[in-house]
Design an enzyme around this catalytic site. Structure first.
Site, short mmCIF file in Angstrom:
data_model
loop_
_atom_site.label_atom_id
_atom_site.label_comp_id
_atom_site.label_asym_id
_atom_site.label_seq_id
_atom_site.Cartn_x
_atom_site.Cartn_y
_atom_site.Cartn_z
N ASP A 174 0.84 -1.22 0.00
CA ASP A 174 0.00 0.00 0.00
C ASP A 174 0.86 1.25 0.00
O ASP A 174 0.49 2.30 0.55
CB ASP A 174 -0.98 0.00 1.17
N GLU A 322 -11.05 -4.00 4.44
CA GLU A 322 -11.10 -4.87 3.26
C GLU A 322 -11.94 -6.13 3.43
O GLU A 322 -11.82 -7.06 2.65
CB GLU A 322 -9.68 -5.23 2.76
N1 LIG Z 1 -5.31 -2.49 0.43
C1 LIG Z 1 -5.16 -3.32 -0.56
N2 LIG Z 1 -5.86 -4.42 -0.63
N3 LIG Z 1 -4.25 -2.99 -1.50
C2 LIG Z 1 -3.99 -3.77 -2.65
C3 LIG Z 1 -3.07 -3.05 -3.59
C4 LIG Z 1 -2.76 -3.86 -4.80
C5 LIG Z 1 -1.78 -3.24 -5.75
N4 LIG Z 1 -0.48 -3.17 -5.19
C6 LIG Z 1 -2.25 -1.86 -6.18
O1 LIG Z 1 -1.60 -0.89 -5.86
O2 LIG Z 1 -3.25 -1.75 -6.82
#
Ligand SMILES: NC(=[NH2+])NCCC[C@H](N)C(=O)O
Length: 365
Positions: A174, A322
């Site tokens: 993230d 999530e």
């Molecule tokens: N909080 C989450 N589930 N983050 C997933 C991010 C996935 C990927 N790294 C993106 O930036 O799109």
């Protein structure tokens, strides 16, 4: 406390292991922590009261259903669990994320992140709600929604507790910037944003002030296994304490948490915020989430993190994010050990309620 220490010490000695007993004694002494979390609150809290804030934000990613996370945790027995652990429970209700987002009707000034102004407006409200509850001295529990909300919660907690440090549980870093992100989804960027890695400032986020951002060396991320290329470089070159699943395999979760705490809170005198993304857990125990990644934290490792942080006596707030009830799987059947207060209907919502229970001090004995 003394009784239990003696009992365990006695057991270790009986097993003929004075070394183990000494080690136990040393740990008990070194951590200066109580063994029963139930009876106490964080030394940074004024009350033994939880403020529950629903943050049904879904615009940071593309799968519908994550906005139902707060309701599934409420219906899953959160209040009863908190009561059973001696907390007063104050449900603040849901932040009107949709209403806030609807105030922006034009075309976004930026390509990435997607829905930038809408997320910024909703996050502004979440930030204010979290700040108001933290100022009362309550434990602030914010249930998402997607992980976008963390730039709002972390900065709000930071505005109340200057010395705040953060443990971030996640399969992902993230830590993307709009330039490094492939997806353009803001839920892959909140850690970068709250560390001030995103320039120029994003439209809609005018409330996010530099003085409320987090220093890199006050953040530890645990559970990583799905990181984008440029994001990997950003994290490697940063002062963030990163523990991937490789480190969890190598050292065990107990050592990993201790190492993380030692890095971000070496004198155990800083308040701690826990930002728990349920996709940090293995999909076999948390299937109801939008960006699953195999090889995650086990049931016990996930609980241990929450239990261990509760025992620090420094935990002041938590995000649980999530959980997507629309993607979740039914509970296969009840087991003898299941807590009767947890009434969630599907696996990931149930896990969320249980993990929050551990962070609020649930112990086996
Ligand atoms: N909080 C989450 N589930 N983050 C997933 C991010 C996935 C990927 N790294 C993106 O930036 O799109």
């Amino acid at each position: 406390m003394a009784v239990s220490v003696r009992r365990v010490l006695g057991a270790a000695l009986l097993r003929g292991s004075p070394a183990a007993a000494r080690r136990f004694q040393a740990t008990a002494h070194a951590t200066k922590e109580k063994w029963y979390a139930k009876a106490k609150t964080s030394s940074f809290l004024k009350t033994k009261e939880v403020s529950f804030i629903g943050a049904p934000l879904a615009a940071g990613q593309h799968q519908a259903g994550v906005e139902k996370g707060p309701q599934s945790v409420r219906e899953g027995g959160m209040e009863a669990v908190a009561h059973s652990l001696g907390w007063k429970f104050h449900d603040v209700g849901d932040v009107d994320c949709e209403g806030a987002a609807a105030q922006f009707t034009g075309i976004s000034a930026v390509d990435k992140p997607k829905n930038c102004e809408k997320i910024g407006l909703a996050n502004g409200l979440i930030h204010e709600a979290v700040k108001a509850e933290a100022q009362k001295g309550n434990f602030v529990l914010t249930v998402g929604g997607d992980h976008s909300i963390a730039s709002a919660t972390v900065s709000a907690m930071r505005s109340v507790h200057e010395d705040l440090c953060v443990i971030w549980i996640d399969a992902h870093g993230d830590s993307n910037t709009p330039a490094s992100s492939h997806s353009g989804n803001y839920h892959g960027m909140p850690a970068a944003h709250v560390m001030n890695w995103i320039q120029p400032p994003l439209p809609g986020f005018e409330w996010l002030k530099t003085e409320n951002m987090l220093k890199e060396n006050h953040l530890a991320i645990i559970g990583l296994r799905d990181v984008d290329e440029v994001e990997r470089e950003l994290l490697r070159d940063s002062g963030v304490a990163v523990y991937t699943m490789h480190e969890v395999d190598k050292w065990g979760i107990g050592q990993v948490i201790d190492m993380a705490l030692h890095r971000i809170n070496p004198n155990s005198d800083r308040p701690i915020h826990l930002s728990f993304d349920v996709d940090g857990c293995d999909p076999s125990i948390a299937p109801g989430t939008g960006t699953c990644s195999r090889g995650g934290l086990t049931f016990r490792e996930s609980h241990f993190i929450c239990e261990r942080l509760s025992m620090t006596n420094n935990l002041v707030s938590m995000d649980l994010v999530e959980v997507n009830p629309d993607l979740d799987e039914p509970i296969p059947g009840r087991m003898h050990g299941d807590c009767h207060l947890v009434t969630a209907k599907s696996m990931t919502s149930r896990l969320a309620v249980e993990l929050i229970g551990s962070a609020l001090g649930r112990t086996v004995i």
